[in-house]
Write a protein that holds these residues in place. Structure first.
Motif, short mmCIF file in Angstrom:
data_model
loop_
_atom_site.label_atom_id
_atom_site.label_comp_id
_atom_site.label_asym_id
_atom_site.label_seq_id
_atom_site.Cartn_x
_atom_site.Cartn_y
_atom_site.Cartn_z
N GLY A 204 1.03 -1.23 0.10
CA GLY A 204 0.06 -0.10 0.17
C GLY A 204 0.67 1.47 -0.10
O GLY A 204 0.78 2.18 -0.75
N PHE A 205 1.81 1.30 0.88
CA PHE A 205 2.66 2.25 1.14
C PHE A 205 3.33 2.61 -0.26
O PHE A 205 3.60 3.78 -0.86
N SER A 206 4.00 1.57 -1.05
CA SER A 206 4.71 1.65 -2.19
C SER A 206 3.84 2.59 -3.18
O SER A 206 4.42 3.16 -4.19
N VAL A 207 2.64 1.88 -3.40
CA VAL A 207 1.78 2.38 -4.42
C VAL A 207 1.70 3.98 -4.12
O VAL A 207 1.57 4.91 -4.97
N HIS A 208 1.54 4.32 -2.79
CA HIS A 208 0.88 5.55 -2.41
C HIS A 208 2.10 6.44 -2.78
O HIS A 208 1.96 7.37 -3.56
N ASP A 209 3.54 6.05 -2.56
CA ASP A 209 4.69 6.87 -2.83
C ASP A 209 4.75 6.95 -4.34
O ASP A 209 5.16 8.08 -4.83
N THR A 210 4.61 5.86 -5.19
CA THR A 210 4.81 6.00 -6.37
C THR A 210 3.92 6.88 -7.07
O THR A 210 4.38 7.53 -8.10
N ILE A 211 2.65 6.84 -6.87
CA ILE A 211 1.62 7.81 -7.38
C ILE A 211 2.13 9.24 -7.53
O ILE A 211 1.84 10.26 -8.36
N VAL A 212 2.46 9.34 -6.03
CA VAL A 212 2.91 11.15 -6.02
C VAL A 212 3.82 11.55 -7.14
O VAL A 212 3.81 12.51 -7.63
N VAL A 213 4.80 10.49 -7.25
CA VAL A 213 5.76 10.86 -8.34
C VAL A 213 4.96 10.95 -9.99
O VAL A 213 5.50 11.72 -10.45
N PHE A 214 4.31 9.80 -9.83
CA PHE A 214 3.58 9.80 -11.36
C PHE A 214 2.85 10.91 -11.43
O PHE A 214 2.68 11.54 -12.65
N ASN A 246 11.15 13.72 2.89
CA ASN A 246 10.66 14.08 4.00
C ASN A 246 9.28 13.08 4.40
O ASN A 246 9.40 12.90 5.60
N THR A 247 8.54 12.75 3.64
CA THR A 247 7.74 11.79 3.93
C THR A 247 8.13 10.26 4.43
O THR A 247 7.75 9.96 5.42
N GLN A 248 9.19 9.95 3.87
CA GLN A 248 9.83 8.77 4.38
C GLN A 248 10.29 8.92 5.57
O GLN A 248 10.09 7.87 6.44
N GLY B 391 1.75 9.16 9.47
CA GLY B 391 2.70 9.28 8.45
C GLY B 391 1.98 9.82 7.18
O GLY B 391 2.68 10.72 6.65
N MET B 392 1.14 9.22 6.85
CA MET B 392 0.40 9.53 5.76
C MET B 392 -0.19 10.99 5.75
O MET B 392 -0.57 11.63 4.76
N ALA B 393 -0.85 11.17 7.03
CA ALA B 393 -1.34 12.45 7.09
C ALA B 393 -0.58 13.54 7.05
O ALA B 393 -0.81 14.60 6.59
N VAL B 394 0.82 13.33 7.97
CA VAL B 394 1.94 14.18 7.53
C VAL B 394 2.20 14.42 6.07
O VAL B 394 2.34 15.40 5.45
N ASP B 395 1.99 13.25 5.45
CA ASP B 395 2.56 13.20 3.76
C ASP B 395 1.59 14.41 3.05
O ASP B 395 2.12 15.12 2.54
N ALA B 396 0.34 14.31 3.59
CA ALA B 396 -0.47 15.31 2.77
C ALA B 396 -0.19 16.71 2.85
O ALA B 396 -0.22 17.57 2.23
N PHE B 401 2.82 21.69 1.26
CA PHE B 401 3.85 22.83 1.77
C PHE B 401 4.80 22.67 0.65
O PHE B 401 5.29 23.97 0.42
N GLU B 402 5.21 21.57 -0.04
CA GLU B 402 6.22 21.80 -0.83
C GLU B 402 5.85 22.40 -2.30
O GLU B 402 6.43 23.40 -2.62
N ARG B 403 4.36 22.49 -2.53
CA ARG B 403 3.80 23.01 -3.62
C ARG B 403 3.64 24.54 -3.09
O ARG B 403 4.03 25.40 -4.10
N LEU B 404 3.45 24.74 -1.96
CA LEU B 404 3.27 26.33 -1.35
C LEU B 404 4.39 26.94 -1.64
O LEU B 404 4.25 27.93 -2.08
N LYS B 405 5.62 26.21 -1.29
CA LYS B 405 7.00 26.74 -1.47
C LYS B 405 7.16 27.12 -3.05
O LYS B 405 7.83 28.22 -3.18
N GLU B 406 6.81 26.17 -3.93
CA GLU B 406 7.05 26.30 -4.99
C GLU B 406 6.44 27.57 -5.63
O GLU B 406 7.18 28.47 -6.50
N GLU B 407 5.25 27.54 -5.41
CA GLU B 407 4.38 28.65 -5.70
C GLU B 407 4.95 30.09 -5.10
O GLU B 407 5.07 31.09 -5.92
#
Lengths: 311, 504
Positions: A204-214, A246-248, B391-396, B401-407
Motif C-alpha cells: 500500500g505504501f509503495s503505491v502511495h509513494d509511486t503515485i505522487v511521483v507519477f 521528508n515523507t519517508q 505518517g500519511m497524514a503528515v505526507d498530505a 507545503f512543498e507546492r506552497l513553497k514552489e508557488e
C-alpha cells in the motif's frame, strides 16, 4: 540534477538485494510460522529471570513427546531476558500441562513459571490463510493497476504507469519476502500473520509513494509538451525529491520509535515495515519512473547490441 | 469552501470540542430536556483487543461432513445464539464474528479461564419439557422454570412435593449442598440473558415445573405422517433414554389432554398437547408441521439451539502481562514518534509546519473519537496502522507545503500560493490515498474471510486514519493557513515560511 541518467545503476542496486533474496527463498524457503504450518506456540515467563537454555527446553520436549503429539525438537527463542517462545508440532492441553509442569519442576528455581501465550493452529487454517493472502495480493495489484490506468487516462500510454507502479510494488514485495527469508535463516525469525500485514502495508505504501511521483509526471507532461520524455520524468523526480524524502523520514521516525521503544511482540513486524518503507521510497524514485523512460525509449532493443554508450 | 475561513474555523473548533468530549469520557449521555429521557446513552470506553488486554480467542467451525454447505443465515443464527450463551459468562465486550463459509471467531478480552468458555460454547442449549397444564403461554414467551432451583434432585429436576414446605424451608441450607454441577450453567445463563433481551420478549412471573430436559432424549428424527401412521404432513419422532421412559410414562399417563411445552433456553418454542400415555419410551410430536418447520424443531431438539453443530478448531490464550507490557511501551513509542514528527515539521517548514502540527493534533483527536464511537477494537497492529496513518497524514501536509513553497518561489502572493499549491497537491493526495484505501478494503475482506482479526484491525484503523487525514489536509490545514495569512504579512516574514531571500 540528472537522476534518471543512472537508471541502470539503480536497477543493479535493486537486483543486488532481490537476487540474493530470491535465492534465499528458493534454498532456505520462507520460515513459515505456525500461522501457516499449524502447530503449537508456547510462551512462558520465568519469574526467576533465569530461563533454561535451548538444549534444556529441547530435552524437556523430547522427553514428553509421544506418538500422538510428536513435539520433539522444538524451536526455542528467547523473549526478552526472562521469557521463552517455544514452537513445536501441535500438542493438546494435557501435553502442554506436562511441559509446563516439567519446566516448573526443573528450571523455576523456586519461582513461578507463567504461560504468557499458548496458541493452537491447525494446518488447514494455515493453508487457507496463505491462499487467501496470495489472492488478496493479486487482487490488490490488479485493482491498483486498474485504478492508476483510470486516474491517468488522459496521459498517453496510461497503462504503462499502472504496470510500472505494479512492478515497483512487486519489487518491494520481493525485497520484503527475500529479507524475510534471509533473516529467517540467520536470526530464526518466523513468518506470521503480522509479517503478512507488514507485507500488505508495504504494498500500500509503495503505491502511495509511486503515485505522487507519477502525478508530477502527469502534470509536467501537459506543461512541457515538446520536451523529451526522459527530461520530463527527471524534472518530476527532482521536483518531488524533497517531499519523497521528508515523507519517508516522518514515517521512518515513527516506525523507528516503535522499533526502539515499542513492545517486543511487534518488533519484527516494525523492522520488516522499516525495510519495506525504505524499499518503497527507493523503488518509486529509482525504479518506477526510470521504467517509464526505458519503456518510452524501447531501450531493450539496445540491450544486447554492441554500442559505445547509453544515451 | 474556504471563502469564509472563520465560519469553517468555528465548525472545526466545535468538532474538536466534540472529539475532546468523547475522547475524555467513558460514557456519553444526552437527555431530552422536555421529558428527561435519554436520547443517546452509549458506552464509549476505548475497546482494547485481546493482545492488549489479554484474553481468549476461539475459532469455531461447523461440525459437518466436508461436502455439505452452510447457509449464511444458519451461520448468523448460530453466532447469535452463541453470543447469548457466552453473555451468561459475565464477560463484557465479547466480540463474535462469523467468518463465512463455515467459521465463527469469538474473542473474550480479559478472560482467564479458557475451559469455562470452551465448555459454554460447545454445550448445547438447555432444552426443557415443561408442564404448562391447560393454559400454555404463547410461543416465544420467556418463562421461568424450577429446573436446577433449590430442592432439585441430582439431575436438576424438582420432584413435586405435595406440601411445598420442603422448598420454602430448606432454601438456606439446601442451595449450597444440593445444587448439582449440571444445574450450575443453566442457572448462570438464565440469570444473565434476560437483561439485554427483556424489553423485546414478553415474560411471565409464573414458575413452571420442568418434567425433563433435552438430555433425556436418545434420538430425534422427522417422519412423514403416513409413515408414523397418524395424519398427513410431518411429525417428529423421538426416543427417550431408558432411565427416563418410566418417568415420562407416569407423567404423560397422569396428564393426558394437558399441554407439555417445549422450552429452549427458557423460551417457549412449541406447545404440543399430550394425546396419550407414552409408555415405551417412544413418541411423536404432531402439529401442522411442514417439512421445514418439522426439521427446525427436530434440530432444536437434537442440538439444543444451534442450527449447525460447531466444534472448536483453535483456541488461543494471550497473557495479559505480555499485552500490558507491549501496550505501555508501544504507547510511549507512539508519543515519542509523534513528538519527533511535530518537531521535524516545525523545524523544516516553520510557520506552515506549526499549522500542520495543530492539524495533526486535531487529526489524532478525531481519529480517537471515531475509534471509540464505531467502536473499533484496538489491537497492537491496529495501533501500528494508526501510527502509519499519521505518517500519511503528515505526507498530505508535506505535499501541500512543498507546492506552497514552489508557488511562493515563483513569485505568487501568499493567498494565490495557498490556493494553487493546495489545488495542485490535491490530485496526488487523492490518488495516493485512494490506492491506500483500495489496499485497506482488500485487507479488510481478507481479514474478514479468514477470521484474521489482526489484519482486519490493521486495515480498519489505517482506513479511518486515511479518511480523517484527507479531511484534516483539505479543510483544517487550509483554513488555518488562510487565517494565519490574514494576520501575518508574508513579505515581511518570508523566513517564517522557510523561504530565504536568495532562494526566491
Amino acid at each position: 540534477m540528472n537522476l534518471i541518467k543512472y537508471r541502470y545503476l539503480y536497477f543493479a542496486i535493486s537486483l543486488l538485494v532481490i537476487i540474493p533474496g530470491i535465492l534465499a527463498l528458493i534454498i532456505w524457503k520462507l520460515p513459515l510460522g505456525i500461522d501457516f504450518t499449524g502447530g503449537s506456540l508456547l510462551e512462558v515467563k520465568f519469574a526467576s529471570g533465569n530461563p533454561p537454555t535451548i538444549a534444556q527446553v529441547e530435552s524437556v520436549y523430547n522427553g514428553i513427546s509421544s506418538p500422538a503429539f510428536k513435539i520433539a525438537n522444538p524451536l526455542v527463542q528467547p523473549l526478552g531476558t526472562d521469557s521463552l517462545s517455544i514452537r513445536s508440532e501441535a500438542m493438546d492441553d494435557a501435553t502442554k500441562a506436562k511441559v509446563v509442569a516439567a519446566l516448573q519442576q526443573q528450571y523455576s528455581e523456586g519461582k513461578d513459571v507463567t504461560i504468557l501465550n499458548f496458541t493452537q493452529v491447525s494446518a488447514a487454517v494455515g493453508q487457507e490463510v496463505t491462499r487467501g493472502a496470495a489472492i488478496a495480493v493479486g487482487l490488490a495489484s490488479l485493482a491498483i493497476l486498474i485504478y492508476i490506468w483510470f486516474a491517468f487516462r488522459k496521459v498517453k500510454n496510461a497503462y504503462r504507469f499502472g504496470v510500472a507502479a505494479v512492478i515497483a510494488t512487486v519489487h518491494d514485495a520481493l525485497v520484503v519476502l527475500g529479507i524475510g527469508a534471509i533473516l529467517g535463516h540467520f536470526l530464526g525469525w518466523q513468518v506470521d500473520s503480522l509479517f503478512l500485514t507488514a507485507l500488505l502495508t508495504v504494498i500500500g505504501f509503495s503505491v502511495h509513494d509511486t503515485i505522487v511521483v507519477f502525478d508530477r509526471i502527469r502534470e509536467n507532461s501537459n506543461i512541457y509538451r515538446r520536451v523529451e520524455f526522459e527530461k520530463v520524468v527527471n524534472h518530476s523526480v527532482v521536483q518531488t525529491l524533497d517531499r519523497s524524502i521528508n515523507t519517508q523520514l516522518t514515517v521512518m521516525i515513527t516506525l523507528l520509535a516503535l522499533a526502539l521503544f515499542g513492545g517486543q511482540s511487534i518488533r519484527h513486524f516494525v523492522i520488516i515495515l522499516l525495510v519495506g518503507v525504505f524499499s518503497g521510497t527507493f523503488s518509486s524514485i529509482f525504479n518506477a519512473s526510470p521504467i517509464l523512460v526505458v519503456w518510452e525509449n524501447k531501450e531493450w532493443r539496445n540491450w544486447f547490441r554492441r554500442k559505445p554508450e547509453t544515451v | 469552501m474556504t471563502r469564509r475561513p472563520y465560519v469553517t474555523l468555528v465548525i472545526i473548533l466545535l468538532l474538536m470540542g466534540l472529539a475532546l468530549w468523547v475522547d475524555l469520557s467513558k460514557q456519553i449521555s444526552i437527555f431530552n430536556p422536555i421529558n428527561n429521557t435519554p436520547i443517546v446513552n452509549r458506552n464509549v470506553d476505548l475497546q482494547l483487543g485481546l493482545d492488549l488486554r489479554g484474553g481468549l480467542q476461539v475459532l469455531l467451525e461447523a461440525d459437518l461432513p466436508t461436502n455439505s454447505t452452510v447457509s449464511s443465515a444458519d451461520l448468523a443464527t448460530t453466532q447469535k445464539i452463541l453470543q447469548n450463551r457466552v453473555n451468561g459468562l459475565g464477560v463484557s465486550e465479547v466480540l463474535m464474528q462469523s467468518a463465512p463459509p463455515n467459521r465463527i471467531v469469538a474473542e473474550f478480552p480479559g478472560l482467564q479461564d479458557p475451559q469455562q468458555v470452551v465448555a459454554a460454547l460447545q454445550e448445547t442449549g438447555l432444552l426443557e419439557f415443561v408442564d404448562f397444564g391447560d393454559a400454555p403461554p404463547g410461543v416465544g414467551t420467556e418463562i421461568q422454570t424450577d429446573f436446577g432451583t433449590a430442592g432439585a434432585g441430582p439431575n436438576g429436576i424438582v420432584t413435586p412435593s405435595p406440601t411445598g414446605t420442603a422448598t420454602a424451608t430448606s432454601v438456606p441450607t439446601n442451595t449450597a449442598v444440593s445444587t448439582p454441577t449440571s444445574a450450575a450453567t443453566p442457572e448462570a445463563t438464565s440469570a444473565a440473558t434476560p437483561a439485554p433481551t427483556a424489553t423485546a420478549v414478553p415474560t411471565t412471573s409464573t414458575i413452571y415445573h420442568t418434567v425433563m430436559t433435552g438430555s433425556a432424549l436418545a434420538s430425534v428424527n422427522v417422519q412423514t405422517g403416513q409413515a408414523a401412521g397418524t395424519a398427513s404432513g410431518f411429525v417428529i419422532a423421538f426416543t427417550l433414554k431408558s432411565d427416563w421412559s418410566s418417568v415420562f410414562a407416569d407423567y404423560t399417563g397422569a396428564n393426558v389432554g394437558k399441554i407439555l411445552g417445549i422450552v429452549l433456553d427458557k423460551k417457549v418454542i412449541s406447545t404440543p398437547s399430550i394425546n396419550s400415555k407414552i409408555d415405551k419410551g417412544q413418541g411423536i410430536i404432531e402439529g401442522n408441521f411442514t417439512q421445514d418447520s418439522a426439521n427446525e424443531l427436530a434440530i432444536n431438539l437434537r442440538y439444543g439451539s444451534l442450527p449447525i453443530p460447531v466444534k472448536v478448531v483453535e483456541s488461543q490464550s494471550v497473557g495479559a502481562t505480555l499485552g500490558a507490557e507491549s501496550v505501555q511501551r508501544s504507547l510511549i513509542a507512539g508519543i515519542i514518534g509523534l513528538l519527533a514528527v511535530i518537531l521535524f515539521m516545525v523545524i523544516y517548514y516553520r510557520l506552515p509546519g506549526f499549522v500542520a502540527d495543530l492539524a495533526l493534533i486535531i487529526y489524532a483527536l478525531i481519529s480517537l473519537m471515531l475509534f471509540k464511537l464505531i467502536p473499533v477494537v484496538l489491537s497492537l497492529p491496529g495501533i501500528a496502522g494508526f501510527i502509519l496513518s499519521i505518517g500519511m497524514a503528515v505526507d498530505a501536509n508535506i505535499l501541500i507545503f512543498e507546492r506552497l513553497k514552489e508557488e511562493l518561489r515563483a513569485g505568487r502572493t501568499l493567498r494565490q500560493a495557498i490556493d494553487l499549491g493546495w489545488a495542485r497537491a490535491w490530485l496526488s493526495i487523492r490518488d495516493a490515498n485512494i490506492s491506500t484505501l483500495i489496499t485497506c478494503l482488500i485487507l479488510f475482506i481478507f481479514g474478514n474471510t479468514f477470521g484474521a482479526s489482526i489484519v482486519k484491525g490493521f486495515s480498519v484503523t489505517l482506513a479511518i486514519g486515511v479518511l480523517v487525514s484527507l479531511f484534516t489536509a483539505i479543510i483544517v490545514t487550509r483554513t488555518f493557513l488562510h487565517i494565519v495569512l490574514d494576520n501575518v504579512k508574508f513579505t515581511e516574514h518570508p523566513r517564517w515560511f522557510g523561504i530565504t531571500e536568495e532562494s526566491r
